[in-house]
Design a protein around this motif. Structure first.
Motif, PDB file in Angstrom:
ATOM      1  N   MET A   1       0.845  -1.202   0.000  1.00  0.00           N
ATOM      2  CA  MET A   1       0.000   0.000   0.000  1.00  0.00           C
ATOM      3  C   MET A   1       0.879   1.250   0.000  1.00  0.00           C
ATOM      4  O   MET A   1       1.901   1.276   0.684  1.00  0.00           O
ATOM      5  N   PRO A   2       0.454   2.304  -0.739  1.00  0.00           N
ATOM      6  CA  PRO A   2       1.256   3.532  -0.720  1.00  0.00           C
ATOM      7  C   PRO A   2       1.220   4.205   0.640  1.00  0.00           C
ATOM      8  O   PRO A   2       0.236   4.083   1.381  1.00  0.00           O
ATOM      9  N   ARG A   3       2.287   4.887   0.966  1.00  0.00           N
ATOM     10  CA  ARG A   3       2.387   5.576   2.251  1.00  0.00           C
ATOM     11  C   ARG A   3       1.583   6.861   2.211  1.00  0.00           C
ATOM     12  O   ARG A   3       1.741   7.673   1.311  1.00  0.00           O
ATOM     13  N   LEU A   4       0.700   7.031   3.184  1.00  0.00           N
ATOM     14  CA  LEU A   4      -0.130   8.235   3.247  1.00  0.00           C
ATOM     15  C   LEU A   4       0.557   9.309   4.087  1.00  0.00           C
ATOM     16  O   LEU A   4       0.662  10.467   3.682  1.00  0.00           O
ATOM     17  N   LEU A   5       1.031   8.902   5.257  1.00  0.00           N
ATOM     18  CA  LEU A   5       1.670   9.861   6.167  1.00  0.00           C
ATOM     19  C   LEU A   5       2.942   9.244   6.720  1.00  0.00           C
ATOM     20  O   LEU A   5       2.945   8.072   7.106  1.00  0.00           O
ATOM     21  N   GLU A   6       3.993  10.028   6.748  1.00  0.00           N
ATOM     22  CA  GLU A   6       5.248   9.558   7.340  1.00  0.00           C
ATOM     23  C   GLU A   6       5.792  10.641   8.261  1.00  0.00           C
ATOM     24  O   GLU A   6       5.899  11.806   7.866  1.00  0.00           O
ATOM     25  N   VAL A   7       6.088  10.254   9.476  1.00  0.00           N
ATOM     26  CA  VAL A   7       6.670  11.153  10.473  1.00  0.00           C
ATOM     27  C   VAL A   7       8.085  10.671  10.740  1.00  0.00           C
ATOM     28  O   VAL A   7       8.289   9.507  11.099  1.00  0.00           O
ATOM     29  N   LYS A   8       9.059  11.555  10.525  1.00  0.00           N
ATOM     30  CA  LYS A   8      10.468  11.155  10.672  1.00  0.00           C
ATOM     31  C   LYS A   8      11.155  12.039  11.701  1.00  0.00           C
ATOM     32  O   LYS A   8      11.289  13.252  11.496  1.00  0.00           O
ATOM     33  N   GLY A   9      11.596  11.433  12.788  1.00  0.00           N
ATOM     34  CA  GLY A   9      12.419  12.135  13.775  1.00  0.00           C
ATOM     35  C   GLY A   9      11.761  13.367  14.382  1.00  0.00           C
ATOM     36  O   GLY A   9      12.406  14.393  14.579  1.00  0.00           O
ATOM     37  N   LEU A  10      10.476  13.245  14.692  1.00  0.00           N
ATOM     38  CA  LEU A  10       9.717  14.405  15.188  1.00  0.00           C
ATOM     39  C   LEU A  10      10.051  14.709  16.648  1.00  0.00           C
ATOM     40  O   LEU A  10       9.955  13.846  17.522  1.00  0.00           O
ATOM     41  N   THR A  11      10.438  15.953  16.884  1.00  0.00           N
ATOM     42  CA  THR A  11      10.666  16.451  18.243  1.00  0.00           C
ATOM     43  C   THR A  11       9.789  17.684  18.415  1.00  0.00           C
ATOM     44  O   THR A  11       9.754  18.546  17.530  1.00  0.00           O
ATOM     45  N   ALA A  12       9.049  17.747  19.530  1.00  0.00           N
ATOM     46  CA  ALA A  12       8.133  18.875  19.741  1.00  0.00           C
ATOM     47  C   ALA A  12       7.844  19.025  21.228  1.00  0.00           C
ATOM     48  O   ALA A  12       8.082  18.109  22.025  1.00  0.00           O
ATOM     49  N   GLY A  13       7.338  20.190  21.593  1.00  0.00           N
ATOM     50  CA  GLY A  13       6.989  20.422  22.990  1.00  0.00           C
ATOM     51  C   GLY A  13       6.381  21.792  23.184  1.00  0.00           C
ATOM     52  O   GLY A  13       5.963  22.457  22.227  1.00  0.00           O
ATOM     53  N   TYR A  14       6.343  22.206  24.437  1.00  0.00           N
ATOM     54  CA  TYR A  14       5.732  23.489  24.811  1.00  0.00           C
ATOM     55  C   TYR A  14       6.735  24.256  25.673  1.00  0.00           C
ATOM     56  O   TYR A  14       7.168  23.744  26.713  1.00  0.00           O
ATOM     57  N   GLY A  15       7.111  25.456  25.214  1.00  0.00           N
ATOM     58  CA  GLY A  15       8.072  26.235  25.995  1.00  0.00           C
ATOM     59  C   GLY A  15       9.372  25.471  26.184  1.00  0.00           C
ATOM     60  O   GLY A  15       9.967  24.985  25.221  1.00  0.00           O
ATOM     61  N   MET A  16       9.787  25.352  27.430  1.00  0.00           N
ATOM     62  CA  MET A  16      11.052  24.655  27.740  1.00  0.00           C
ATOM     63  C   MET A  16      10.881  23.132  27.771  1.00  0.00           C
ATOM     64  O   MET A  16      11.853  22.394  27.863  1.00  0.00           O
ATOM     65  N   ILE A  17       9.625  22.678  27.742  1.00  0.00           N
ATOM     66  CA  ILE A  17       9.380  21.244  27.938  1.00  0.00           C
ATOM     67  C   ILE A  17       9.322  20.520  26.595  1.00  0.00           C
ATOM     68  O   ILE A  17       8.534  20.871  25.724  1.00  0.00           O
ATOM     69  N   GLU A  18      10.177  19.521  26.439  1.00  0.00           N
ATOM     70  CA  GLU A  18      10.150  18.691  25.239  1.00  0.00           C
ATOM     71  C   GLU A  18       9.256  17.481  25.521  1.00  0.00           C
ATOM     72  O   GLU A  18       9.478  16.753  26.487  1.00  0.00           O
ATOM     73  N   VAL A  19       8.230  17.306  24.696  1.00  0.00           N
ATOM     74  CA  VAL A  19       7.249  16.241  24.927  1.00  0.00           C
ATOM     75  C   VAL A  19       7.514  15.031  24.034  1.00  0.00           C
ATOM     76  O   VAL A  19       7.427  13.890  24.470  1.00  0.00           O
ATOM     77  N   LEU A  20       7.833  15.278  22.757  1.00  0.00           N
ATOM     78  CA  LEU A  20       8.114  14.194  21.811  1.00  0.00           C
ATOM     79  C   LEU A  20       9.595  14.186  21.477  1.00  0.00           C
ATOM     80  O   LEU A  20      10.172  15.240  21.211  1.00  0.00           O
ATOM     81  N   HIS A  21      10.193  13.001  21.495  1.00  0.00           N
ATOM     82  CA  HIS A  21      11.645  12.891  21.288  1.00  0.00           C
ATOM     83  C   HIS A  21      11.920  11.987  20.085  1.00  0.00           C
ATOM     84  O   HIS A  21      11.718  10.772  20.169  1.00  0.00           O
TER      85      HIS A  21
END
Length: 237
Positions: A1-21
């Protein structure tokens, strides 16, 4: 099946706090993928990154090969991604019908919008009965049905559902999961974040386990249901 969504090396957070590593996940065309994890694991933040509500600090989010991590939310909706948020967030002072029309705010094809609203009424007959009622006067279960119906009015290729069963009676939960399965059979791909891990994994083709912002396990829904660690942590065994 073809790839619909790909997330690569996602880092995110709020202010000083990193939530996703350094998070990497994908969903293929036609899949239901569930993300399970404890409260505070980063599940909602993941969905908010995908829909443009939380900026990515690092990494890429590709929707059908196009980078979307720096796009504003309304442009992401236009590309075919829609979210039904945790807590429903319907418009309490608008009628059921007006809430549904708001879901189609990116569209101008009025006859087809009217058809799609009728399709939502077929999926959730109670919304047809309540179409002139104000959103704020609906029960919790009816509001959740409205939130899902509103999200599909933008005709998404990928539907993000954040805790659709939260606080609802078991019969309503069954109805909502039945509709998710039906939408998937009609060709919609779904990412499901759900505290009812057992139901979510039974419905999903594949799943990811998220712990403190990191993916710690992945596999088919059934293989995660059978995994002793997952059973102990999330399935009450």
């Amino acid at each position: 099946m073809p790839r619909l969504l790909e997330v690569k090396g996602l880092t995110a957070g709020y202010g000083m706090i990193e939530v996703l590593h350094d998070m990497s996940v994908h969903i293929d065309e036609g899949e239901i993928v569930t993300i399970i994890g404890a409260n505070g694991a980063g599940k909602t933040t993941t969905l908010h990154c995908l829909s443009g509500l939380v900026p990515a600090r690092q990494g890429k989010i590709l929707l059908r090969g196009q980078e979307i991590q720096n796009l504003p939310p309304h442009e992401i909706v236009l590309l075919g991604l829609s979210q039904s948020p945790e807590g429903r967030r319907i418009f309490p002072r608008l009628s059921v019908l007006e809430n549904l029309q708001m879901g189609a705010f990116t569209r101008s094809d009025k006859p087809q919008i009217a058809k799609d609203i009728e399709h939502c009424y077929d999926l959730f007959p109670i919304l047809k009965e309540r179409q002139q009622q104000l959103g704020g006067t609906l029960s919790g279960g009816e509001q959740q049905m409205l939130a899902v119906a509103r999200a599909i009015l933008s005709r998404p290729k990928l539907l993000l559902l954040d805790e659709p069963s939260l606080g609802l009676a078991p019969l309503i939960v069954l109805k909502i999961f039945e509709v998710i399965r039906k939408l998937n059979q009609e060709g919609m791909s779904v990412i499901l974040v759900e505290q009812n891990a057992r139901m979510a994994l039974k419905l999903a083709h594949r799943g990811y386990v998220l712990e403190t912002g990191r993916i710690t396990a992945t596999g088919s829904g059934q293989s995660l249901l059978d995994d002793p660690k997952v059973q102990e942590a999330y399935l009450g065994h």
